[in-house]
Design a protein around this motif. Sequence first.
Motif, PDB file in Angstrom:
ATOM      1  N   LEU A  85       4.853 -44.489  -1.943  1.00  0.00           N
ATOM      2  CA  LEU A  85       5.250 -43.266  -2.350  1.00  0.00           C
ATOM      3  C   LEU A  85       5.707 -43.208  -3.761  1.00  0.00           C
ATOM      4  CD1 LEU A  85       7.070 -42.248   0.908  1.00  0.00           C
ATOM      5  CD2 LEU A  85       5.335 -40.982  -0.359  1.00  0.00           C
ATOM      6  N   LYS A  86       5.359 -42.304  -4.456  1.00  0.00           N
ATOM      7  CA  LYS A  86       5.722 -41.849  -5.858  1.00  0.00           C
ATOM      8  C   LYS A  86       6.905 -40.827  -6.076  1.00  0.00           C
ATOM      9  CE  LYS A  86       1.288 -43.345  -7.262  1.00  0.00           C
ATOM     10  NZ  LYS A  86      -0.112 -42.868  -8.079  1.00  0.00           N
ATOM     11  N   PRO A  87       7.626 -40.846  -7.058  1.00  0.00           N
ATOM     12  CA  PRO A  87       8.697 -39.501  -7.378  1.00  0.00           C
ATOM     13  C   PRO A  87       7.981 -38.389  -7.305  1.00  0.00           C
ATOM     14  CG  PRO A  87       9.234 -41.642  -8.772  1.00  0.00           C
ATOM     15  CD  PRO A  87       7.949 -41.679  -8.040  1.00  0.00           C
ATOM     16  N   GLU A  88       6.671 -38.115  -7.725  1.00  0.00           N
ATOM     17  CA  GLU A  88       6.002 -36.918  -7.753  1.00  0.00           C
ATOM     18  C   GLU A  88       5.360 -36.500  -6.282  1.00  0.00           C
ATOM     19  OE1 GLU A  88       5.300 -39.643  -9.623  1.00  0.00           O
ATOM     20  OE2 GLU A  88       3.132 -40.044  -9.954  1.00  0.00           O
ATOM     21  N   ASP A  89       5.728 -37.375  -5.381  1.00  0.00           N
ATOM     22  CA  ASP A  89       5.516 -36.723  -3.961  1.00  0.00           C
ATOM     23  C   ASP A  89       6.585 -36.101  -3.229  1.00  0.00           C
ATOM     24  OD1 ASP A  89       3.930 -40.122  -3.397  1.00  0.00           O
ATOM     25  OD2 ASP A  89       2.737 -38.080  -3.676  1.00  0.00           O
ATOM     26  N   THR A  90       7.813 -36.039  -3.935  1.00  0.00           N
ATOM     27  CA  THR A  90       8.988 -35.265  -3.635  1.00  0.00           C
ATOM     28  C   THR A  90       8.633 -33.850  -3.358  1.00  0.00           C
ATOM     29  OG1 THR A  90      10.366 -36.804  -4.754  1.00  0.00           O
ATOM     30  CG2 THR A  90      11.084 -34.578  -4.154  1.00  0.00           C
ATOM     31  N   ALA A  91       8.802 -33.496  -2.100  1.00  0.00           N
ATOM     32  CA  ALA A  91       8.661 -31.865  -1.945  1.00  0.00           C
ATOM     33  C   ALA A  91       9.053 -31.738  -0.596  1.00  0.00           C
ATOM     34  CB  ALA A  91       7.106 -31.612  -2.011  1.00  0.00           C
ATOM     35  N   VAL A  92       8.893 -30.490  -0.065  1.00  0.00           N
ATOM     36  CA  VAL A  92       8.979 -30.256   1.302  1.00  0.00           C
ATOM     37  C   VAL A  92       7.616 -30.159   1.966  1.00  0.00           C
ATOM     38  CG1 VAL A  92       9.694 -28.433   3.031  1.00  0.00           C
ATOM     39  CG2 VAL A  92      11.095 -28.953   0.830  1.00  0.00           C
ATOM     40  N   TYR A  93       7.648 -30.934   3.049  1.00  0.00           N
ATOM     41  CA  TYR A  93       6.279 -30.976   3.728  1.00  0.00           C
ATOM     42  C   TYR A  93       6.147 -30.349   4.935  1.00  0.00           C
ATOM     43  CZ  TYR A  93       4.817 -34.949   0.517  1.00  0.00           C
ATOM     44  OH  TYR A  93       4.391 -35.660  -0.531  1.00  0.00           O
ATOM     45  N   TYR A  94       5.023 -29.317   4.894  1.00  0.00           N
ATOM     46  CA  TYR A  94       4.736 -28.512   6.226  1.00  0.00           C
ATOM     47  C   TYR A  94       3.660 -29.012   6.873  1.00  0.00           C
ATOM     48  CZ  TYR A  94       7.861 -25.500   3.755  1.00  0.00           C
ATOM     49  OH  TYR A  94       8.946 -25.018   3.014  1.00  0.00           O
ATOM     50  N   CYS A  95       3.532 -28.840   8.139  1.00  0.00           N
ATOM     51  CA  CYS A  95       2.381 -28.941   8.780  1.00  0.00           C
ATOM     52  C   CYS A  95       1.660 -27.645   9.176  1.00  0.00           C
ATOM     53  CB  CYS A  95       2.372 -29.978  10.179  1.00  0.00           C
ATOM     54  SG  CYS A  95       3.428 -29.213  11.586  1.00  0.00           S
ATOM     55  N   LYS A  96       0.537 -27.620   9.505  1.00  0.00           N
ATOM     56  CA  LYS A  96      -0.120 -26.320   9.932  1.00  0.00           C
ATOM     57  C   LYS A  96      -1.402 -26.842  10.674  1.00  0.00           C
ATOM     58  CE  LYS A  96      -3.551 -22.953   7.900  1.00  0.00           C
ATOM     59  NZ  LYS A  96      -4.539 -23.371   8.398  1.00  0.00           N
ATOM     60  N   CYS A  97      -1.219 -25.905  11.860  1.00  0.00           N
ATOM     61  CA  CYS A  97      -2.409 -26.161  13.047  1.00  0.00           C
ATOM     62  C   CYS A  97      -3.057 -24.848  13.223  1.00  0.00           C
ATOM     63  CB  CYS A  97      -1.559 -26.824  14.217  1.00  0.00           C
ATOM     64  SG  CYS A  97      -0.727 -28.401  14.117  1.00  0.00           S
ATOM     65  N   ASP A  98      -4.209 -25.044  13.538  1.00  0.00           N
ATOM     66  CA  ASP A  98      -5.241 -23.851  13.950  1.00  0.00           C
ATOM     67  C   ASP A  98      -5.326 -23.870  15.503  1.00  0.00           C
ATOM     68  OD1 ASP A  98      -7.330 -24.339  10.970  1.00  0.00           O
ATOM     69  OD2 ASP A  98      -5.397 -23.552  11.182  1.00  0.00           O
ATOM     70  N   VAL A  99      -4.509 -23.094  16.232  1.00  0.00           N
ATOM     71  CA  VAL A  99      -4.474 -23.227  17.717  1.00  0.00           C
ATOM     72  C   VAL A  99      -5.214 -22.240  18.209  1.00  0.00           C
ATOM     73  CG1 VAL A  99      -2.843 -23.096  19.608  1.00  0.00           C
ATOM     74  CG2 VAL A  99      -2.143 -24.158  17.348  1.00  0.00           C
ATOM     75  N   VAL A 100      -6.021 -22.565  19.364  1.00  0.00           N
ATOM     76  CA  VAL A 100      -6.812 -21.551  19.995  1.00  0.00           C
ATOM     77  C   VAL A 100      -6.027 -21.089  21.266  1.00  0.00           C
ATOM     78  CG1 VAL A 100      -8.809 -21.184  21.416  1.00  0.00           C
ATOM     79  CG2 VAL A 100      -8.789 -22.384  19.278  1.00  0.00           C
ATOM     80  N   SER A 101      -5.575 -19.680  21.383  1.00  0.00           N
ATOM     81  CA  SER A 101      -5.122 -19.295  22.468  1.00  0.00           C
ATOM     82  C   SER A 101      -5.737 -19.294  23.748  1.00  0.00           C
ATOM     83  CB  SER A 101      -4.625 -17.602  21.970  1.00  0.00           C
ATOM     84  OG  SER A 101      -4.426 -17.086  23.356  1.00  0.00           O
ATOM     85  N   PRO A 102      -4.919 -19.541  24.647  1.00  0.00           N
ATOM     86  CA  PRO A 102      -5.681 -19.613  26.048  1.00  0.00           C
ATOM     87  C   PRO A 102      -5.994 -18.294  26.822  1.00  0.00           C
ATOM     88  CG  PRO A 102      -3.345 -19.970  26.389  1.00  0.00           C
ATOM     89  CD  PRO A 102      -3.462 -19.977  24.758  1.00  0.00           C
ATOM     90  N   PHE A 103      -5.379 -17.273  26.158  1.00  0.00           N
ATOM     91  CA  PHE A 103      -5.553 -15.883  26.422  1.00  0.00           C
ATOM     92  C   PHE A 103      -6.738 -15.198  26.041  1.00  0.00           C
ATOM     93  CE2 PHE A 103      -1.727 -16.158  28.750  1.00  0.00           C
ATOM     94  CZ  PHE A 103      -0.791 -16.635  27.891  1.00  0.00           C
ATOM     95  N   ASP A 104      -6.985 -15.164  24.749  1.00  0.00           N
ATOM     96  CA  ASP A 104      -8.188 -14.648  24.155  1.00  0.00           C
ATOM     97  C   ASP A 104      -9.191 -15.611  23.512  1.00  0.00           C
ATOM     98  OD1 ASP A 104      -6.014 -13.143  21.433  1.00  0.00           O
ATOM     99  OD2 ASP A 104      -6.814 -15.286  21.851  1.00  0.00           O
ATOM    100  N   HIS A 105      -8.791 -16.726  23.455  1.00  0.00           N
ATOM    101  CA  HIS A 105      -9.790 -17.859  22.787  1.00  0.00           C
ATOM    102  C   HIS A 105      -9.883 -17.523  21.226  1.00  0.00           C
ATOM    103  CE1 HIS A 105     -11.359 -20.128  26.401  1.00  0.00           C
ATOM    104  NE2 HIS A 105     -10.160 -19.560  26.739  1.00  0.00           N
ATOM    105  N   VAL A 106      -8.971 -16.799  20.664  1.00  0.00           N
ATOM    106  CA  VAL A 106      -9.104 -16.712  19.332  1.00  0.00           C
ATOM    107  C   VAL A 106      -8.091 -17.727  18.728  1.00  0.00           C
ATOM    108  CG1 VAL A 106      -8.134 -15.048  17.489  1.00  0.00           C
ATOM    109  CG2 VAL A 106      -9.170 -14.096  19.543  1.00  0.00           C
TER     110      VAL A 106
END
Length: 121
Positions: A85-106
């Motif tokens: 790790l480097k100082p320039e890696d300093t940040a708030v890290y967020y995850c993102k997931c593309d979730v398929v709904s069981p109801f409409d499969h969207v």
Amino acid sequence: QVRLVESGGGLVQTGGSLRLSCTASGRIFSINDMGWYRQAPGKQRELVAHITSNNRTNYRESVKGRFTISRDNAKNTVYLQMDSLKPEDTAVYYCKCDVVSPFDHVEYDYWGQGTQVTVSS
């Protein structure tokens, strides 16, 4: 509804390591792409690493060779192993997931709440 919970952030010295985790829970049929983003103060959010449902990965240039993204589909969890790790890696890290709904499969996008990573020099 789907909830993403992140963990693993913290304070580390230059050259150190951290492992971030993000677990999705709720009404999930399946999860397609998963990714980690970060946002430093005064800067735009940027993609750090991305992994597809068949484990194809890509990374931003500045983290190649230092960060590794992986996933455990049975646990609906994505990980980010961060080494050298480097100082320039300093940040708030967020995850993102593309979730398929069981109801409409969207597919719907969901974001975690963010976890702070601070690398001291």
